[in-house]
Write a protein that holds these residues in place. Structure first.
Motif, PDB file in Angstrom:
ATOM      1  N   ALA A  90     -15.671  53.839  -8.287  1.00 56.66           N
ATOM      2  CA  ALA A  90     -14.953  55.319  -7.827  1.00 56.66           C
ATOM      3  C   ALA A  90     -13.557  55.164  -7.191  1.00 56.66           C
ATOM      4  CB  ALA A  90     -15.858  55.270  -6.384  1.00 56.66           C
ATOM      5  N   GLY A  91     -12.503  56.720  -7.512  1.00 52.11           N
ATOM      6  CA  GLY A  91     -11.414  56.008  -7.213  1.00 52.11           C
ATOM      7  C   GLY A  91     -11.547  56.374  -4.462  1.00 52.11           C
ATOM      8  N   PRO A  92     -10.270  55.998  -5.084  1.00 51.62           N
ATOM      9  CA  PRO A  92      -9.811  55.994  -3.222  1.00 51.62           C
ATOM     10  C   PRO A  92      -9.535  57.628  -2.716  1.00 51.62           C
ATOM     11  CG  PRO A  92      -7.618  56.054  -5.347  1.00 51.62           C
ATOM     12  CD  PRO A  92      -8.736  56.017  -5.641  1.00 51.62           C
ATOM     13  N   TYR A  93      -9.198  57.776  -2.031  1.00 51.92           N
ATOM     14  CA  TYR A  93      -9.909  58.863  -1.072  1.00 51.92           C
ATOM     15  C   TYR A  93      -8.781  59.763  -0.949  1.00 51.92           C
ATOM     16  CZ  TYR A  93     -14.707  57.421   0.948  1.00 51.92           C
ATOM     17  OH  TYR A  93     -14.988  57.585   1.005  1.00 51.92           O
ATOM     18  N   ARG A  94      -8.428  60.696  -2.619  1.00 52.03           N
ATOM     19  CA  ARG A  94      -7.310  62.203  -2.264  1.00 52.03           C
ATOM     20  C   ARG A  94      -6.535  61.894  -0.425  1.00 52.03           C
ATOM     21  NH1 ARG A  94      -8.178  66.527  -3.764  1.00 52.03           N
ATOM     22  NH2 ARG A  94     -10.908  65.858  -4.371  1.00 52.03           N
ATOM     23  N   PRO A  95      -5.323  62.564  -0.229  1.00 49.23           N
ATOM     24  CA  PRO A  95      -5.123  63.024   1.032  1.00 49.23           C
ATOM     25  C   PRO A  95      -5.817  64.607   1.489  1.00 49.23           C
ATOM     26  CG  PRO A  95      -3.033  62.858  -0.441  1.00 49.23           C
ATOM     27  CD  PRO A  95      -4.492  62.298  -1.629  1.00 49.23           C
ATOM     28  N   VAL A  96      -6.135  65.419   0.085  1.00 46.61           N
ATOM     29  CA  VAL A  96      -6.783  65.997   0.806  1.00 46.61           C
ATOM     30  C   VAL A  96      -8.745  65.729   1.272  1.00 46.61           C
ATOM     31  CG1 VAL A  96      -8.441  67.153  -1.388  1.00 46.61           C
ATOM     32  CG2 VAL A  96      -7.804  68.877   0.635  1.00 46.61           C
ATOM     33  N   HIS A 106      -5.795  63.200  -9.409  1.00 45.80           N
ATOM     34  CA  HIS A 106      -6.333  63.461  -9.091  1.00 45.80           C
ATOM     35  C   HIS A 106      -8.106  62.236  -9.333  1.00 45.80           C
ATOM     36  CE1 HIS A 106      -6.332  67.232  -6.118  1.00 45.80           C
ATOM     37  NE2 HIS A 106      -6.031  66.440  -6.329  1.00 45.80           N
ATOM     38  N   GLN A 107      -7.439  61.353 -10.698  1.00 48.39           N
ATOM     39  CA  GLN A 107      -8.462  60.762 -11.453  1.00 48.39           C
ATOM     40  C   GLN A 107      -7.626  59.891 -12.281  1.00 48.39           C
ATOM     41  OE1 GLN A 107     -12.144  62.693 -13.283  1.00 48.39           O
ATOM     42  NE2 GLN A 107     -10.070  64.247 -13.969  1.00 48.39           N
ATOM     43  N   GLN A 108      -7.307  58.783 -11.506  1.00 49.55           N
ATOM     44  CA  GLN A 108      -6.636  57.818 -12.146  1.00 49.55           C
ATOM     45  C   GLN A 108      -7.324  57.112 -13.093  1.00 49.55           C
ATOM     46  OE1 GLN A 108      -5.330  55.812  -8.308  1.00 49.55           O
ATOM     47  NE2 GLN A 108      -3.889  54.992  -9.621  1.00 49.55           N
ATOM     48  N   GLY A 109      -6.379  56.062 -14.085  1.00 46.75           N
ATOM     49  CA  GLY A 109      -7.508  55.740 -15.248  1.00 46.75           C
ATOM     50  C   GLY A 109      -6.401  55.818 -16.828  1.00 46.75           C
ATOM     51  N   GLY A 169     -10.999  64.383   8.907  1.00 47.04           N
ATOM     52  CA  GLY A 169     -11.033  63.792   9.668  1.00 47.04           C
ATOM     53  C   GLY A 169     -11.095  65.384  10.658  1.00 47.04           C
ATOM     54  N   ILE A 170     -10.987  66.438  10.058  1.00 49.66           N
ATOM     55  CA  ILE A 170     -11.273  67.885  10.348  1.00 49.66           C
ATOM     56  C   ILE A 170     -12.911  67.800  10.737  1.00 49.66           C
ATOM     57  CG2 ILE A 170     -11.843  70.267  10.324  1.00 49.66           C
ATOM     58  CD1 ILE A 170      -9.228  70.441   8.776  1.00 49.66           C
ATOM     59  N   PHE A 171     -13.872  67.571   9.606  1.00 55.14           N
ATOM     60  CA  PHE A 171     -14.709  67.066   9.600  1.00 55.14           C
ATOM     61  C   PHE A 171     -15.647  66.241  10.820  1.00 55.14           C
ATOM     62  CE2 PHE A 171     -19.549  64.953   8.875  1.00 55.14           C
ATOM     63  CZ  PHE A 171     -20.397  65.801   8.422  1.00 55.14           C
ATOM     64  N   ALA A 172     -15.007  65.361  11.664  1.00 55.36           N
ATOM     65  CA  ALA A 172     -14.898  63.765  12.441  1.00 55.36           C
ATOM     66  C   ALA A 172     -14.712  64.953  13.570  1.00 55.36           C
ATOM     67  CB  ALA A 172     -14.325  62.718  11.964  1.00 55.36           C
ATOM     68  N   ASP A 173     -13.569  65.429  13.500  1.00 60.01           N
ATOM     69  CA  ASP A 173     -13.572  66.241  15.204  1.00 60.01           C
ATOM     70  C   ASP A 173     -14.548  67.242  15.247  1.00 60.01           C
ATOM     71  OD1 ASP A 173     -11.187  65.143  15.156  1.00 60.01           O
ATOM     72  OD2 ASP A 173     -10.230  67.024  14.316  1.00 60.01           O
ATOM     73  N   ASN A 174     -15.553  67.889  14.435  1.00 60.80           N
ATOM     74  CA  ASN A 174     -16.352  68.765  14.504  1.00 60.80           C
ATOM     75  C   ASN A 174     -17.992  68.392  15.173  1.00 60.80           C
ATOM     76  OD1 ASN A 174     -15.699  71.906  13.828  1.00 60.80           O
ATOM     77  ND2 ASN A 174     -14.625  70.518  12.069  1.00 60.80           N
ATOM     78  N   VAL A 175     -17.841  66.951  14.145  1.00 57.52           N
ATOM     79  CA  VAL A 175     -18.953  65.640  14.960  1.00 57.52           C
ATOM     80  C   VAL A 175     -18.484  65.618  16.227  1.00 57.52           C
ATOM     81  CG1 VAL A 175     -19.475  64.091  14.673  1.00 57.52           C
ATOM     82  CG2 VAL A 175     -19.808  65.344  12.336  1.00 57.52           C
ATOM     83  N   ALA A 176     -17.651  64.801  17.006  1.00 57.23           N
ATOM     84  CA  ALA A 176     -16.861  64.539  18.225  1.00 57.23           C
ATOM     85  C   ALA A 176     -17.357  66.177  19.069  1.00 57.23           C
ATOM     86  CB  ALA A 176     -15.612  64.743  17.974  1.00 57.23           C
ATOM     87  N   GLN A 177     -17.148  67.582  18.670  1.00 56.73           N
ATOM     88  CA  GLN A 177     -17.903  68.247  19.447  1.00 56.73           C
ATOM     89  C   GLN A 177     -18.732  68.999  20.012  1.00 56.73           C
ATOM     90  OE1 GLN A 177     -15.109  70.842  20.517  1.00 56.73           O
ATOM     91  NE2 GLN A 177     -13.150  70.062  20.193  1.00 56.73           N
TER      92      GLN A 177
END
Length: 506
Positions: A271-277, A54-57, A283-291
């Motif tokens: 800042a580090g890259p986005y983690r899979p979670v 979760h935090q490369q370095g 993506g779920i948040f974006a779907d809710n915004v679209a709704q």
């Protein structure tokens, strides 16, 4: 078992308990290195983290830690290298320097180290699972707040998009978040997007900015259900607009097969890259915004349907009741005119009948106007975008366009026609005379005025100048009761400001 071995086992168990007592990935990594150096008496140590942690370095402590990653040759026995991993993930590589600064590691030391590494790997995995669960809970809680933030007084301006962008920025641990809405027909194939929502740290001048080629740059990424990860935001926002943007997440705002736009989260350098979670929950948040956007549009569509039905009812009543009564009154007056005793009264009756015929004609025009609103028309912003594309085709660059929130509420056809002609003429003048490298075009609508401002970095001119094209722009402004102001100087470019009053709503 000797007393020394027994003491070292107890020390190992205490270290394991210490490492497992925290559920923070950062705290565990520091504690692993500290406990390992303490158990073996190492004066230096390095913990090299992988992406799975979760935090490369690199975490280094002690003198000479910088050289521990290099091959030691004949002194390799004086270093202890351990892999922190479980069956699922490889989290880190731990390297310790010589014991007490000089001694070698025994086989028993290495066995002890493997036990410590195994415990540390399990602790890191548990910490990750805990952090992932906490992140999911945060994102879901944020998603539940979207409905309360979105809303709008008109279908052309959605309130709360800035608040939604800021909410996404906090949850994504990003520096910037943009919400882009399509303006040229919608759908994942839309090439033009307007920046309709911005978070903190985004300069206000980007609000309303039209990104003409964003859809073409992203291509097939817009059709994916999962968010797209990019190394930089350059495919979306022109280079230089965001000074320190790096890892970028792009999530399509889609619901029920309808494309509502894009959510763009950008992290700063370092800042580090986005983690899979994080990608999954974004993506779920974006779907809710679209709704939410879909519900807002449905609400306004319902209002439009109710308005259309009311217009249809009024038109029907005017046609079936009011016009028929006026027509009957006109027939009655025409019949009565023959029985009037004098030419004056008969002429007066003919005049009244003529007035009634004129009233009927005006009512029929009103009925036609009421029913003409039933047809669905293209939005003003789409007309504007098409005019800019056509007029800027001869240019070697794409104009920077900014549209105000209420442009699509411009319903007056005469004003829109003049505006499109002014855009075409102004951009044509830039192509023919300005020798410019950049053009900025801003169009704002308020309740009282419509303002177009065009700035170029061309050669400029000194007034007076032959106003062939400019005279047309000035005349169009005058016909609408507005003004045209030109500010230019040689070598300093030209600014054109065209302002007209908005017609009163019918």
């Amino acid at each position: 078992m000797s007393k020394r071995s027994d003491a070292r086992v107890r020390e190992l168990l205490a270290s394991m308990a210490s490492i497992a007592s925290d559920l923070s990935v950062t705290a565990i990594t520091h504690r692993v290195l500290d406990e390992a150096m303490k158990i073996f008496g190492a004066t230096s140590g390095v913990l090299e983290l992988t992406s799975a942690s979760h935090q490369q370095g690199l975490l280094a402590k002690g003198s000479g830690a910088a050289t521990l990653g290099e091959p030691a040759g004949k002194d390799e026995a004086k270093r202890l290298r351990l892999e922190l991993m479980t069956r699922q993930h490889h989290f880190a590589r731990l390297t310790l320097g010589p014991k007490n600064g000089k001694d070698r590691y025994s086989q028993a030391d290495r066995k002890l180290g493997e036990a410590l590494a195994g415990s540390a790997g399990v602790a890191l995995e548990n910490a990750q699972l805990y952090q992932d669960a906490a992140d999911r809970a945060r994102w879901l809680e944020a998603s539940a707040r979207i409905g309360g933030l979105l809303g709008g007084e008109s279908p052309h301006h959605t309130q709360g998009l800035n608040d939604v962008a800021e909410l996404a920025r906090l949850e994504a641990r990003a520096k910037y978040v943009l919400l882009l809405l399509p303006i040229d027909g919608g759908g994942p194939g839309a090439s033009g997007y307007r920046i309709a929502g911005i978070s903190r740290h985004v300069h206000p001048h980007l609000a309303g900015r039209v990104l003409l080629e964003t859809g073409e740059r992203l291509g097939s990424a817009l059709h994916r259900t999962a968010p797209t990860l990019l190394p930089t935001p350059e495919a979306i926002v022109p280079l230089g607009e965001l000074a320190d943007g790096t890892h970028t997440l792009v999530a399509a705002l889609s619901a029920r097969g309808t494309h509502y736009g894009l959510l763009v989260a950008i992290r700063e350098h370092g800042a580090g890259p986005y983690r899979p979670v994080e990608s999954q929950m974004a993506g779920i948040f974006a779907d809710n915004v679209a709704q939410g956007l879909g519900l807002v549009q449905m609400h306004h569509l319902r209002e439009d349907v109710l308005l259309y039905l009311e217009r249809e009812r009024i038109a029907r009543d005017l046609h079936d009741i009011v016009i028929q009564r006026i027509f009957a009154a006109g027939l009655g007056i025409s019949a009565l005119r023959k029985q009037l005793p004098t030419d004056t009264t008969r002429e007066r009756a003919s005049g009244i009948a003529g007035e009634l015929d004129t009233t009927i004609a005006e009512l029929r025009a009103t009925i036609y106007s009421l029913r003409a609103h039933a047809g669905e028309t293209e939005s003003p912003s789409s007309h504007i975008l098409r005019a800019i594309r056509r007029a800027s085709a001869p240019l070697d660059f794409t104009p920077a366009l900014r549209l105000g929130d209420n442009i699509d509420a411009l319903t007056d056809e005469t004003t829109l026609t003049h505006l499109l002609a002014v855009i075409t003429e102004a951009l044509s003048n830039v192509g023919r005379h300005a020798h410019a490298h950049t053009v900025e075009l801003s169009i704002e609508r308020t309740d009282d005025t419509l303002t177009l401002v065009l700035r170029d970095d061309g050669i400029g001119f000194i007034a007076p100048v032959a106003e062939s094209g400019l005279a047309n722009l000035r005349q169009r402004a005058a016909e609408l009761g507005g003004t045209l102001v030109i500010d230019s100087a040689p070598g300093e470019g030209t600014t054109l400001r065209w302002v007209v009053p908005m017609p009163a709503e019918a």
